[in-house]
Motif scaffolding. Structure first.
Motif, PDB file in Angstrom:
ATOM      1  N   SER A  58       0.784  -1.277  -0.007  1.00 30.58           N
ATOM      2  CA  SER A  58      -0.035  -0.066   0.136  1.00 30.58           C
ATOM      3  C   SER A  58       0.868   1.235  -0.204  1.00 30.58           C
ATOM      4  N   GLU A  59       2.137   1.175   0.050  1.00 30.66           N
ATOM      5  CA  GLU A  59       3.101   2.313   0.044  1.00 30.66           C
ATOM      6  C   GLU A  59       2.856   3.023  -1.214  1.00 30.66           C
ATOM      7  N   THR A  60       2.979   4.479  -1.262  1.00 30.79           N
ATOM      8  CA  THR A  60       2.768   5.192  -2.422  1.00 30.79           C
ATOM      9  C   THR A  60       4.206   5.022  -3.135  1.00 30.79           C
ATOM     10  N   VAL A  61       4.370   4.575  -4.083  1.00 27.20           N
ATOM     11  CA  VAL A  61       5.594   4.528  -4.788  1.00 27.20           C
ATOM     12  C   VAL A  61       5.455   4.649  -6.486  1.00 27.20           C
ATOM     13  N   ALA A  62       6.571   5.328  -7.047  1.00 20.07           N
ATOM     14  CA  ALA A  62       6.298   5.454  -8.799  1.00 20.07           C
ATOM     15  C   ALA A  62       7.156   4.166  -9.191  1.00 20.07           C
ATOM     16  N   PRO A  63       7.044   3.512 -10.292  1.00 23.73           N
ATOM     17  CA  PRO A  63       5.847   3.755 -11.035  1.00 23.73           C
ATOM     18  C   PRO A  63       4.542   3.174 -10.648  1.00 23.73           C
ATOM     19  N   GLY A  64       4.602   2.634  -9.426  1.00 20.17           N
ATOM     20  CA  GLY A  64       3.115   2.143  -8.793  1.00 20.17           C
ATOM     21  C   GLY A  64       3.440   0.493  -8.498  1.00 20.17           C
ATOM     22  N   LEU A  65       2.759   0.150  -7.253  1.00 19.75           N
ATOM     23  CA  LEU A  65       2.964  -1.341  -6.823  1.00 19.75           C
ATOM     24  C   LEU A  65       2.062  -2.320  -7.587  1.00 19.75           C
ATOM     25  N   VAL A  66       2.459  -3.499  -7.559  1.00 16.00           N
ATOM     26  CA  VAL A  66       1.763  -4.484  -7.929  1.00 16.00           C
ATOM     27  C   VAL A  66       0.416  -4.653  -7.192  1.00 16.00           C
ATOM     28  N   SER A  67      -0.697  -4.785  -7.869  1.00 13.95           N
ATOM     29  CA  SER A  67      -2.046  -4.865  -6.902  1.00 13.95           C
ATOM     30  C   SER A  67      -1.737  -6.441  -6.214  1.00 13.95           C
ATOM     31  N   CYS A  68      -1.779  -5.981  -4.853  1.00 15.64           N
ATOM     32  CA  CYS A  68      -1.350  -7.388  -4.022  1.00 15.64           C
ATOM     33  C   CYS A  68      -1.820  -7.290  -2.405  1.00 15.64           C
ATOM     34  N   GLU A  69      -1.630  -8.223  -1.996  1.00 14.29           N
ATOM     35  CA  GLU A  69      -1.801  -8.428  -0.712  1.00 14.29           C
ATOM     36  C   GLU A  69      -0.639  -9.515  -0.017  1.00 14.29           C
ATOM     37  N   VAL A  70      -0.099  -8.938   0.981  1.00 13.12           N
ATOM     38  CA  VAL A  70       0.833  -9.885   1.650  1.00 13.12           C
ATOM     39  C   VAL A  70       0.347 -11.192   2.229  1.00 13.12           C
ATOM     40  N   ASP A  71       0.560 -12.430   1.684  1.00 11.73           N
ATOM     41  CA  ASP A  71      -0.101 -13.629   2.189  1.00 11.73           C
ATOM     42  C   ASP A  71       0.663 -14.032   3.386  1.00 11.73           C
ATOM     43  N   HIS A  72       2.215 -14.182   3.278  1.00 13.89           N
ATOM     44  CA  HIS A  72       2.884 -14.601   4.344  1.00 13.89           C
ATOM     45  C   HIS A  72       4.241 -14.125   3.991  1.00 13.89           C
ATOM     46  N   PHE A  73       5.030 -14.466   5.367  1.00  7.65           N
ATOM     47  CA  PHE A  73       6.398 -14.477   5.187  1.00  7.65           C
ATOM     48  C   PHE A  73       7.024 -15.776   5.570  1.00  7.65           C
ATOM     49  N   GLU A  74       8.497 -16.012   4.768  1.00  4.87           N
ATOM     50  CA  GLU A  74       9.144 -17.279   5.035  1.00  4.87           C
ATOM     51  C   GLU A  74      10.553 -16.924   5.404  1.00  4.87           C
ATOM     52  N   THR A  75      11.218 -17.731   6.255  1.00  3.28           N
ATOM     53  CA  THR A  75      12.583 -17.428   6.690  1.00  3.28           C
ATOM     54  C   THR A  75      13.436 -18.832   6.200  1.00  3.28           C
ATOM     55  N   ASN A  76      14.367 -18.975   5.596  1.00  7.32           N
ATOM     56  CA  ASN A  76      15.017 -20.062   5.374  1.00  7.32           C
ATOM     57  C   ASN A  76      16.306 -19.902   5.778  1.00  7.32           C
ATOM     58  N   MET A  77      16.781 -21.024   6.539  1.00  8.41           N
ATOM     59  CA  MET A  77      17.907 -20.971   7.254  1.00  8.41           C
ATOM     60  C   MET A  77      19.022 -22.262   7.347  1.00  8.41           C
ATOM     61  N   GLY A  78      20.344 -22.303   7.269  1.00 10.56           N
ATOM     62  CA  GLY A  78      20.921 -23.625   6.997  1.00 10.56           C
ATOM     63  C   GLY A  78      22.068 -23.553   7.536  1.00 10.56           C
ATOM     64  N   GLN A  79      22.679 -24.424   8.028  1.00  8.16           N
ATOM     65  CA  GLN A  79      24.194 -24.419   8.574  1.00  8.16           C
ATOM     66  C   GLN A  79      25.153 -24.041   7.473  1.00  8.16           C
ATOM     67  N   GLY A  80      25.936 -23.006   7.549  1.00  8.17           N
ATOM     68  CA  GLY A  80      26.926 -22.528   6.706  1.00  8.17           C
ATOM     69  C   GLY A  80      26.500 -21.936   5.317  1.00  8.17           C
ATOM     70  N   VAL A  81      25.061 -21.572   5.305  1.00 10.60           N
ATOM     71  CA  VAL A  81      24.620 -20.866   4.190  1.00 10.60           C
ATOM     72  C   VAL A  81      23.790 -19.701   4.718  1.00 10.60           C
ATOM     73  N   PRO A  82      23.738 -18.608   3.582  1.00 14.92           N
ATOM     74  CA  PRO A  82      23.275 -17.424   3.983  1.00 14.92           C
ATOM     75  C   PRO A  82      21.739 -17.500   4.385  1.00 14.92           C
ATOM     76  N   THR A  83      21.163 -16.670   5.168  1.00 12.07           N
ATOM     77  CA  THR A  83      19.860 -16.753   5.469  1.00 12.07           C
ATOM     78  C   THR A  83      18.994 -16.125   4.112  1.00 12.07           C
ATOM     79  N   GLN A  84      17.861 -16.537   3.952  1.00 15.58           N
ATOM     80  CA  GLN A  84      16.823 -15.971   2.855  1.00 15.58           C
ATOM     81  C   GLN A  84      15.867 -15.860   3.640  1.00 15.58           C
ATOM     82  N   PHE A  85      15.252 -14.439   3.081  1.00 14.55           N
ATOM     83  CA  PHE A  85      13.870 -14.206   3.633  1.00 14.55           C
ATOM     84  C   PHE A  85      12.788 -14.077   2.435  1.00 14.55           C
ATOM     85  N   THR A  86      11.498 -14.548   2.389  1.00 14.71           N
ATOM     86  CA  THR A  86      10.749 -14.640   1.379  1.00 14.71           C
ATOM     87  C   THR A  86       9.304 -13.833   1.829  1.00 14.71           C
TER      88      THR A  86
END
Length: 255
Positions: free
Chosen positions: A148-176
């Motif tokens: 919902s933030e106001t940005v140019a050229p405009g946001l994808v019409s969407c809603e956030v469904d959920h967040f995910e965090t992927n972690m592992g030994q010796g690998v960088p953390t990923q956030f989805t």
């Protein structure tokens, strides 16, 4: 370490003994920082009498202040000055090789960025933003703001469904961030906001995350496997900001 709150596993989750994925989802968006301010203004009245050239006395003039009138709008930033968290912007466009719109039929988009050392260090030293109520409150606030933030050229019409965090030994953390698309016709040439993540003042360093693989950005139909994914991208490293500039630019193609 379990990094950030997370939600039900997404369509691009994989079974890996060396990594874990967790997710969090709620039905409504809350703004724990909402506050109200009340004022008891006193109208200021000035009365003056003057006589014109004909000798007629003019009625007194009255002026009053109206402190309830909203302040003028500001531009240049989407967040308030008090924000400690921000986002990384990602611009989407169809690849030149695509003759038709690859976004047609998109129901859900998954955007996964890999955290740079600054962000990894922040969450390791600030567990209150990992498993504590502070972290949950930040995610819930930004669940509504990311689409919902106001940005140019405009946001994808969407809603956030959920967040995910992927972690592992010796690998960088990923956030989805998983986005529910409300209008597939409003994707091409528009922007997604990834986050939330701490701004530089809170992080104490330059908070960055990066797109590393084609599956880091994927679109799915209502049922079935990936519909499209990233084909190429420019400036793959994004800096967490309160403004949508310096975005990661991604060209997508059908799977």
């Amino acid at each position: 370490m379990t990094l950030l709150a997370a939600c039900a596993p997404g369509k691009n989750d994989t079974d890996d003994d060396s990594s874990t994925s967790s997710s969090t989802s709620t039905a409504s968006t809350a703004d724990p920082t909402e506050s109200t301010a009340a004022t008891d203004p006193t109208d200021a009245t000035e009365s003056t009498e003057s006589t014109d050239a004909t000798g007629t006395t003019e009625p007194p003039s009255t002026t009053s202040s109206n402190p309830t009138e909203p302040p003028p709008e500001t531009t240049g930033t989407t967040g308030s000055e008090a924000d400690e968290f921000g986002f990384i912007c990602v611009e989407l466009a169809k690849a030149e090789s695509e003759e038709s719109d690859p976004f047609a039929g998109t129901d859900t988009i998954y955007l996964t960025l890999e955290l740079d050392p600054c962000l990894n260090e922040f969450y390791q030293t600030h567990p209150e933003y990992v498993d504590g109520p502070e972290g949950t409150a930040v995610l819930e606030e930004w669940r509504g703001r990311l689409c919902s933030e106001t940005v140019a050229p405009g946001l994808v019409s969407c809603e956030v469904d959920h967040f995910e965090t992927n972690m592992g030994q010796g690998v960088p953390t990923q956030f989805t961030v998983a986005y529910k698309v409300l209008d597939a016709a409003q994707i091409d040439g528009r922007t997604l906001l990834w986050g939330p993540a701490p701004l530089a003042e809170l992080a104490g360093c330059e908070p960055k995350a990066r797109l590393t693989t084609p599956v880091g950005l994927q679109g799915f139909p209502e049922n079935g496997g990936p519909l499209w994914s990233a084909q190429s991208w420019e400036n793959p490293v994004g800096l967490v900001k309160s403004e949508a500039n310096g975005c990661i630019k991604v060209h997508v193609a059908k799977q």
